[in-house]
Design a protein around this motif. Structure first.
Motif, short mmCIF file in Angstrom:
data_model
loop_
_atom_site.label_atom_id
_atom_site.label_comp_id
_atom_site.label_asym_id
_atom_site.label_seq_id
_atom_site.Cartn_x
_atom_site.Cartn_y
_atom_site.Cartn_z
N UNK A 35 -3.60 5.47 1.42
CA UNK A 35 -2.81 6.69 1.35
C UNK A 35 -3.32 7.64 0.27
N UNK A 36 -4.33 7.22 -0.47
CA UNK A 36 -4.88 8.08 -1.51
C UNK A 36 -4.87 7.43 -2.88
N UNK A 37 -5.07 8.23 -3.92
CA UNK A 37 -5.12 7.70 -5.27
C UNK A 37 -3.78 7.07 -5.62
N UNK A 38 -3.84 6.05 -6.47
CA UNK A 38 -2.64 5.28 -6.79
C UNK A 38 -2.35 5.31 -8.29
N UNK A 39 -1.31 4.58 -8.68
CA UNK A 39 -0.76 4.67 -10.04
C UNK A 39 -1.78 4.41 -11.15
N UNK B 12 0.81 -1.22 0.00
CA UNK B 12 0.00 0.00 0.00
C UNK B 12 0.84 1.26 0.00
N UNK B 13 1.96 1.23 0.73
CA UNK B 13 2.80 2.43 0.82
C UNK B 13 3.51 2.73 -0.50
N UNK C 123 -1.22 -2.71 -10.77
CA UNK C 123 -1.13 -1.46 -10.03
C UNK C 123 -2.40 -1.18 -9.26
N UNK C 124 -2.26 -0.47 -8.15
CA UNK C 124 -3.42 -0.08 -7.35
C UNK C 124 -4.19 1.05 -8.02
#
Length: 219
Positions: free
Chosen positions: A137-141, A106-107, A131-132
């Motif tokens: 932690x918020x929006x991802x790649x 997640x990080x 990809x997430x």
């Protein structure tokens, strides 16, 4: 890990989790879920849609396909999708102890991962990048992957600095319980690329019920 387009905002129907899926069966991934979160996002537009960990997703097993990469094949270290503003390093993903595909932690939500059990991008066979969509932690790649269009360019750079370009040929949204394992991970003579993330509404446990799969071929 998987990290089809759904522009409409959905009402959240469950708890948050940035989950996605993990295909069950042999070892494939594609889930999105974060068991450390307990609330759904305040805004439905930020619903969890990432790759899920094995214990929270629906597992899939990609078939074992014989790989005969050329000796010159180099592992990917970077991926970019200009039309979406994606510009990410690429980490390596293997298998978990239970046979499911690993997903980026997640990080490292803004980092895509390459499933090393598949083909090397640019070589014959299916190369898979996971990809997430979102994490705690918020929006991802791959948050905007749902907006990709047919014909879009995807560039993958290897560790020798060579950039290989792929053209998007299509995309689909698949229920995690009916993941098209053979279509995604099965053998092909094409120099194929698949991008996988989570998508769809929430189930009762707060996990996205679908996976978004983007298909591309080397130019």
């Amino acid at each position: 890990m998987p990290r089809t387009s759904q522009p409409l905002r959905r009402r959240r129907t469950a708890l948050p989790l940035y989950a996605c899926l993990t295909l069950t069966a042999l070892a494939a991934l594609t889930g999105c879920a974060d068991t450390s979160t307990s609330k759904a996002p305040a805004d439905a537009a930020h619903r969890p849609s990432t790759i899920s960990t094995p214990d929270t997703g629906t597992t899939v097993t990609p078939p074992k396909t014989p790989k005969t990469p050329k000796s010159s094949a180099r592992p990917p270290v970077h991926v970019s999708i200009p039309s979406l503003g994606v510009d990410s390093a690429v980490m390596r993903l293997g298998l978990n102890a239970d046979g499911t595909v690993e997903v980026p932690p997640a990080e490292k939500g803004m980092t895509a991962g390459w499933y090393t059990g598949g083909a090397v991008p640019g070589e014959p066979g299916p190369a898979v990048l996971i990809g997430h969509n979102d994490t705690r932690f918020g929006r991802a790649v791959f948050h905007d992957l749902k907006n990709i269009t047919k014909g879009a360019d995807i560039a993958v750079r290897d560790d020798a600095g060579t950039e290989i370009h792929f053209t998007v040929t299509g995309r689909e949204t698949a229920d995690k319980k009916a993941f098209p394992t053979a279509r995604v991970y099965g053998p092909t003579d094409d120099r194929a690329l698949r991008l996988i993330t989570c998508d769809g509404a929430f189930d009762a446990q707060g996990h996205p019920v679908d996976n978004l799969i983007v298909y591309a071929k080397r130019k």
